[in-house]
Design a protein around this motif. Sequence first.
Motif, PDB file in Angstrom:
ATOM      1  N   ASN A   1      31.482  76.524 -60.336  1.00 17.84           N
ATOM      2  CA  ASN A   1      31.974  75.783 -59.181  1.00 17.84           C
ATOM      3  C   ASN A   1      33.331  76.331 -58.745  1.00 17.84           C
ATOM      4  OD1 ASN A   1      32.968  73.718 -57.385  1.00 17.84           O
ATOM      5  ND2 ASN A   1      31.422  72.350 -58.269  1.00 17.84           N
TER       6      ASN A   1
ATOM      7  N   TYR B   1      35.489  75.037 -56.754  1.00 16.79           N
ATOM      8  CA  TYR B   1      36.488  74.001 -56.497  1.00 16.79           C
ATOM      9  C   TYR B   1      37.044  73.465 -57.818  1.00 16.79           C
ATOM     10  CZ  TYR B   1      34.351  73.872 -51.847  1.00 16.79           C
ATOM     11  OH  TYR B   1      33.875  74.188 -50.615  1.00 16.79           O
ATOM     12  N   GLN B   2      38.363  73.371 -57.898  1.00 11.23           N
ATOM     13  CA  GLN B   2      38.964  72.729 -59.053  1.00 11.23           C
ATOM     14  C   GLN B   2      38.574  71.251 -59.055  1.00 11.23           C
ATOM     15  OE1 GLN B   2      43.230  72.955 -59.183  1.00 11.23           O
ATOM     16  NE2 GLN B   2      43.358  72.280 -61.312  1.00 11.23           N
TER      17      GLN B   2
ATOM     18  N   GLY C   1      35.682  70.211 -58.794  1.00 11.72           N
ATOM     19  CA  GLY C   1      34.601  70.035 -57.832  1.00 11.72           C
ATOM     20  C   GLY C   1      33.356  69.465 -58.489  1.00 11.72           C
TER      21      GLY C   1
ATOM     22  N   PRO D   1      33.883  69.935 -53.100  1.00 14.52           N
ATOM     23  CA  PRO D   1      35.135  69.478 -53.718  1.00 14.52           C
ATOM     24  C   PRO D   1      34.971  68.031 -54.204  1.00 14.52           C
ATOM     25  CG  PRO D   1      35.353  69.578 -51.335  1.00 14.52           C
ATOM     26  CD  PRO D   1      34.040  70.198 -51.658  1.00 14.52           C
TER      27      PRO D   1
ATOM     28  N   SER E   1      34.147  64.669 -50.709  1.00 18.69           N
ATOM     29  CA  SER E   1      33.276  65.266 -49.702  1.00 18.69           C
ATOM     30  C   SER E   1      32.615  64.156 -48.896  1.00 18.69           C
ATOM     31  CB  SER E   1      32.215  66.155 -50.353  1.00 18.69           C
ATOM     32  OG  SER E   1      31.382  65.400 -51.215  1.00 18.69           O
TER      33      SER E   1
ATOM     34  N   SER F   1      42.084  68.206 -52.856  1.00 21.53           N
ATOM     35  CA  SER F   1      41.040  68.700 -53.737  1.00 21.53           C
ATOM     36  C   SER F   1      40.274  69.873 -53.127  1.00 21.53           C
ATOM     37  CB  SER F   1      40.052  67.571 -54.037  1.00 21.53           C
ATOM     38  OG  SER F   1      39.506  67.056 -52.833  1.00 21.53           O
ATOM     39  N   GLY F   2      40.528  70.154 -51.852  1.00 15.05           N
ATOM     40  CA  GLY F   2      39.812  71.217 -51.161  1.00 15.05           C
ATOM     41  C   GLY F   2      39.230  70.700 -49.863  1.00 15.05           C
TER      42      GLY F   2
ATOM     43  N   TYR G   1      36.365  70.314 -46.886  1.00 14.33           N
ATOM     44  CA  TYR G   1      34.907  70.202 -46.791  1.00 14.33           C
ATOM     45  C   TYR G   1      34.516  70.264 -45.324  1.00 14.33           C
ATOM     46  CZ  TYR G   1      30.167  68.341 -47.151  1.00 14.33           C
ATOM     47  OH  TYR G   1      28.816  68.170 -47.070  1.00 14.33           O
TER      48      TYR G   1
END
Length: 821
Positions: A96, A98-99, A101, A196, A199, A292-293, A295
């Motif tokens: 994955n 994403y940290q 994720g 992430p 999402s 978190s990233g 989306y």
Amino acid sequence: MLKQIIYITLSITLFTSQLLFSQQSVRLNNNWEFLKQDLGGIWEAVRPVGLGNPEALPLWQNVSLPHCVNAEDAVDPDMNYYQGPAWYRTQLNISNPYQKGRTILHFEGAGQKTEVYVYTTKVATHVGGYDEWKVDITDAVAAFKKTDIYQKQFKGKVPVSVRTDNSRDLEMIPSDLSDFNIYGGIYRYLNLVYVPSLSIDKLFAKAEVDTQSKLGKVSVKARFYHPDQIGGAGIKYKLVDPNGKIVNETYKKIEISNGDLKLWDIEIKKPVLWSTDKPLQYTLQYELIASSGNYKGEEKIGFRNIEFVEKGPFNLNGKRLLLRGTHRHEDHAGVAAAMTEEMIRQEMQMMKDMGINFIRLGHYQQSRIVLNLCDSLGILVWEEIPWCRGGLGGDMYKQQAKRMLTNMVEQHYNHPSIIIWGLGNENDWPGDFPEFDKEKIRTFMKELNDLSHQLDQSRYTAIRRCDFCSDIVDVYSPSIWAGWYRGAYTDYKKASEDEFAKVKRFLHVEWGGDSHAMRHSENPDKALSKIKTGGSADERAGDASLYGGAARISKDGDWSESYITNLIDWHLKEQETMPWLSGTAYWPFKDFSTPVRPDNPVPYMNQKGVVERDFTKKEAYYVFQSYWTAKPMVHLYGHTWPVRWGDEGEEKMVKVYSNCNEAEVFLNGKSFGSKKRNSQDYPAAGLRWNLPFMKGENTVKVIAKKGKEVVNDEIKFIYQTEKWTKPAKLVLKKIDQQDDVATIEVRLLDEQGIPCLDAINWITFGLTGDGKLIDNQGTSLGSRKVQAYNGRAVIRVKLNRGQSAASVSVEGLKTVFITLS
């Protein structure tokens, strides 16, 4: 595992056509192994081969997804199709990006009960073969990666196993009494998705347009997936019109909740409308921005206004539109339910090319691919849940029905093509339970109707053939099978008028009849003389049987393409004279397999399609084109009729199906004049000629004109004047060979060697040697047991670069053989 939660909102409904868009998603098509039986336990799927166990059983086979357990046995003429557990296994590289994720398996459909395992850990179960669902495998993968066997035994890959089960179960829908197979397997696409830790699980976009003010509105809500309970984020969107122009965009900060969050109300002045002729869509692009990233995703939407007028027709965008429809089952030769995206695209394009603007998806939620194509091709949709036949079960049964209705509405809400949510089919058909209580069925139908309107106020509800529930839903379709199960096809208009008078909104889905591809008749309407006319035209218990009961075409007719084209021709010309009619849908577009019809000319096949199970067009396809399409076309009836028959000097009818204004026919190079098309001049809209064929080979050609455009068609055939008696012998020969595939044909002859052109004997092909029959396809050319069509039958053989002996047997006749190499 993601929890499934039903949200019921009383004001505005909730709604999606896409489950999950991500920048990190891949279809898991390859590197699967399959086992058509159950295991003693999950350990048998993941235990290592070797280490003193070099002959591990059972034996698995390599397959790719999508894959159906019943790819061929659904139409095996000698056995019931398999209903039971099956297993799939693979090993995945999971990384994955994403940290923190989440790693998700996204099933687009698997039948009918499914269990998912990561190594030996069960991570999910799902009940229902047709809705989409997701499994969060993040924690199970993390736990497995901490074990020694992750690297030592599986070399850094994660074993994933899936058990599917389509065993008979009375407390599940659809009923096994249904006239279609309840398939097993991972028969739609399976995706590995990385998202992430925050999402969007579902985005609900409701597009509306006022036909008076021309003002468009889009209401957008979102449901988030955030197992780590992230609080705040930002979100931005762009609304892009069909020409690629950005018409609206914004950014806002939001606080994430566990419910559905309203994001935007967007107004668009004079939006471009979606219609069946110009299915123009807007694109809603969005990006969720969080620590978190990010989306990203997008949704297609369409602005259109729909109305089923009470006691009247259907309106799209304020104008009457006659719904010209058909039906689709998820079924195809050689793969059963596991149709690839390419197959689905071909099928839907063929429907559109036939002229449809409407489809009923029978009898279950279908693939997102189908709905996307309906949006882009301009095909309006009735989609329904699989509460089909059998009666009404208990609490588990009802919970499944409500869950599948909720999932269908939420997963497909954004599609502009959908106009009806179907709540059931033939719910007046008992059999699964000792009790058949009409009031309990009515009560549950009301619950489903209320739930559908709570989930979506913008669309209509409907059912087909359950008269004692007809007042509950918005739109009702009764059972009218004029000219097949009851009455003559000339009863169609009167029967429809009678049923129209009984309900608030009338829509006629399911009409037509069976035709055995490549069977033709010089007197197709002969059986109508036995039929009682002027009465009911519905289908009743036992009418589908080929034995017993009152005279009916489904039992006493010849099942020829000649008859069914006449029936369709009559229906279509009548529909042009019914201004109150909202529309109809022919049943179905393509032949499909069914466990309840073992005695049909192709065993276990419902042969009512206008194309065969492998997309081969029957003659009926062109009848629809002649009424429903604008692009100039012309088709001479009889392309698969190699030998016609009659007396010397007898004039025989030649029919031309065309949407052109006029056509001219030539027999053996001589013109027999031009005729004008008139849709009310039955049959063939006046484009018919009585021609004096000569004995032996004949050539018929037609030239048709529409404005300045000219189209033509031509057929060649033999005209046989010799009279035959009963079949006395078989002649088997190879008629074609393409590379490693040979085509063989058997013909039935009388004692004098004259072809018996009306013979319908059962024919059984056999093969021994290196080759393999291309059978279990569910087609006239792809079944080792099949009824003859005009005294002959054909099948293909894969030779495998070797030698084989083919055989043909017919009861009462001497078996014949041929050597193939």
